[in-house]
Design a protein around this motif. Structure first.
Motif, PDB file in Angstrom:
ATOM      1  N   ASP A 190       0.836  -1.188   0.073  1.00 33.02           N
ATOM      2  CA  ASP A 190      -0.051  -0.095  -0.167  1.00 33.02           C
ATOM      3  C   ASP A 190       0.937   1.225  -0.036  1.00 33.02           C
ATOM      4  N   PRO A 191       0.739   2.194  -1.054  1.00 35.18           N
ATOM      5  CA  PRO A 191       1.643   3.342  -1.224  1.00 35.18           C
ATOM      6  C   PRO A 191       1.253   4.491   0.083  1.00 35.18           C
ATOM      7  N   ALA A 192       0.167   4.153   0.771  1.00 39.19           N
ATOM      8  CA  ALA A 192      -0.287   5.119   1.670  1.00 39.19           C
ATOM      9  C   ALA A 192       0.515   4.556   2.980  1.00 39.19           C
ATOM     10  N   ASP A 193       0.954   3.326   2.997  1.00 36.48           N
ATOM     11  CA  ASP A 193       1.587   2.776   4.054  1.00 36.48           C
ATOM     12  C   ASP A 193       3.220   3.024   4.187  1.00 36.48           C
ATOM     13  N   ASP A 194       3.465   4.160   4.997  1.00 36.40           N
ATOM     14  CA  ASP A 194       4.760   4.770   4.770  1.00 36.40           C
ATOM     15  C   ASP A 194       6.079   3.688   5.383  1.00 36.40           C
ATOM     16  N   VAL A 235       6.593   0.742   2.787  1.00 38.53           N
ATOM     17  CA  VAL A 235       7.058   1.458   1.772  1.00 38.53           C
ATOM     18  C   VAL A 235       8.574   1.678   2.122  1.00 38.53           C
ATOM     19  N   ARG A 236       8.808   2.277   2.992  1.00 43.14           N
ATOM     20  CA  ARG A 236      10.477   2.667   3.581  1.00 43.14           C
ATOM     21  C   ARG A 236      11.038   1.342   4.046  1.00 43.14           C
ATOM     22  N   ALA A 237      10.398   0.399   4.380  1.00 45.16           N
ATOM     23  CA  ALA A 237      11.221  -0.830   4.753  1.00 45.16           C
ATOM     24  C   ALA A 237      11.620  -1.707   3.391  1.00 45.16           C
ATOM     25  N   ALA A 238      10.537  -1.765   2.539  1.00 46.39           N
ATOM     26  CA  ALA A 238      10.603  -2.545   1.151  1.00 46.39           C
ATOM     27  C   ALA A 238      12.094  -1.545   0.622  1.00 46.39           C
ATOM     28  N   ASP A 239      11.913  -0.338   0.509  1.00 46.56           N
ATOM     29  CA  ASP A 239      12.967   0.553  -0.181  1.00 46.56           C
ATOM     30  C   ASP A 239      14.303   0.492   0.375  1.00 46.56           C
ATOM     31  N   GLN A 240      14.410   0.231   1.827  1.00 41.65           N
ATOM     32  CA  GLN A 240      15.744   0.142   2.294  1.00 41.65           C
ATOM     33  C   GLN A 240      16.169  -1.283   1.973  1.00 41.65           C
ATOM     34  N   LEU A 241      15.415  -2.482   1.586  1.00 42.03           N
ATOM     35  CA  LEU A 241      15.813  -3.608   1.118  1.00 42.03           C
ATOM     36  C   LEU A 241      16.409  -3.392  -0.343  1.00 42.03           C
ATOM     37  N   HIS A 242      15.826  -2.431  -1.081  1.00 40.01           N
ATOM     38  CA  HIS A 242      16.213  -2.161  -2.487  1.00 40.01           C
ATOM     39  C   HIS A 242      17.631  -1.474  -2.238  1.00 40.01           C
ATOM     40  N   VAL A 243      17.879  -0.555  -1.391  1.00 40.45           N
ATOM     41  CA  VAL A 243      18.964   0.217  -1.289  1.00 40.45           C
ATOM     42  C   VAL A 243      20.050  -0.635  -0.949  1.00 40.45           C
ATOM     43  N   VAL A 244      19.908  -1.646  -0.046  1.00 40.58           N
ATOM     44  CA  VAL A 244      21.072  -2.537   0.221  1.00 40.58           C
ATOM     45  C   VAL A 244      21.427  -3.479  -1.091  1.00 40.58           C
ATOM     46  N   LEU A 245      20.456  -3.857  -1.616  1.00 41.83           N
ATOM     47  CA  LEU A 245      20.881  -4.593  -3.078  1.00 41.83           C
ATOM     48  C   LEU A 245      21.555  -3.734  -4.245  1.00 41.83           C
TER      49      LEU A 245
END
Length: 205
Positions: A117-121, A124-134
């Motif tokens: 859900d894009p409204a669930d900050d 969204v932030r946790a998923a983005d942080q995974l992408h950042v590590v990769l």
């Protein structure tokens, strides 16, 4: 008094509920706000102190999963010797990724099986942080290659292997076979990558 009840009285209700939810999911038990409260040893109304409904609880479990997976990937990469090849480093990331999925299959499915859900900050932030590590890992390992596309490609490889094992298309036992399979898949990709420029050079010659 149960451990979870003691945790609640010490002000750690949210953590106790998340632990109970994860345990219920992995055990394949009936899963609801009431059942999670029962496993945590608190009243049926207690979960609503932190989670508005089942969807909110699911999202929080997913956030915890993303955070743990991110940390495990970072730890796996940190353990790779500086003298190791990029192939070895990518294999370590792949093994950590697939290993997490096989250890926590229900949570892994929850993390990636439901739309974010894009409204669930927080999610969204946790998923983005995974992408950042990769992305950072790939950028460091392959500084001469655009990292975005390569990061997605290698993530897709690990993610596909994870679900092939989870869905029984590839055997998850014994663990050594899983590790060998992940390493072999990564090695095959690297061999293709090395072969393409060699083939192009030969064609020009």
């Amino acid at each position: 008094m149960s451990t979870s009840t003691r945790a609640y009285h010490h002000g750690d209700l949210r953590a106790a509920l998340l632990r109970a939810a994860s345990e219920s999911l992995e055990a394949g038990e009936p899963y609801s706000m009431r059942s999670v409260a029962r496993r945590a040893g608190v009243s049926p109304a207690a979960p609503y102190r932190h989670f508005a409904d089942r969807d909110a609880l699911d999202a929080a479990v997913a956030v915890e999963g993303f955070t743990q997976l991110r940390d495990e990937l970072a730890a796996a990469l940190a353990q790779v010797p500086s003298s190791a090849s990029a192939e070895d480093a990518v294999s370590a990331l792949g093994l950590a990724y697939v290993g997490f999925a096989l250890r926590r299959p229900a949570v892994f499915r929850l993390m990636f099986g439901n739309p974010c859900d894009p409204a669930d900050d927080e999610r969204v932030r946790a998923a983005d942080q995974l992408h950042v590590v990769l992305d950072r890992a790939i950028a460091r390992l392959f500084p001469e290659v655009p990292s975005a596309g390569l990061s997605v490609a290698l993530w897709s490889l690990a993610h596909g292997l994870a679900f092939l094992h989870l869905d029984g298309k590839l055997s998850a036992e014994p663990a050594t076979d899983v590790g060998d399979r992940v390493s072999a898949a990564v090695s095959a990709v690297f061999r293709i990558g090395r072969a393409i420029p060699e083939k192009n050079t030969a064609a020009k010659g």
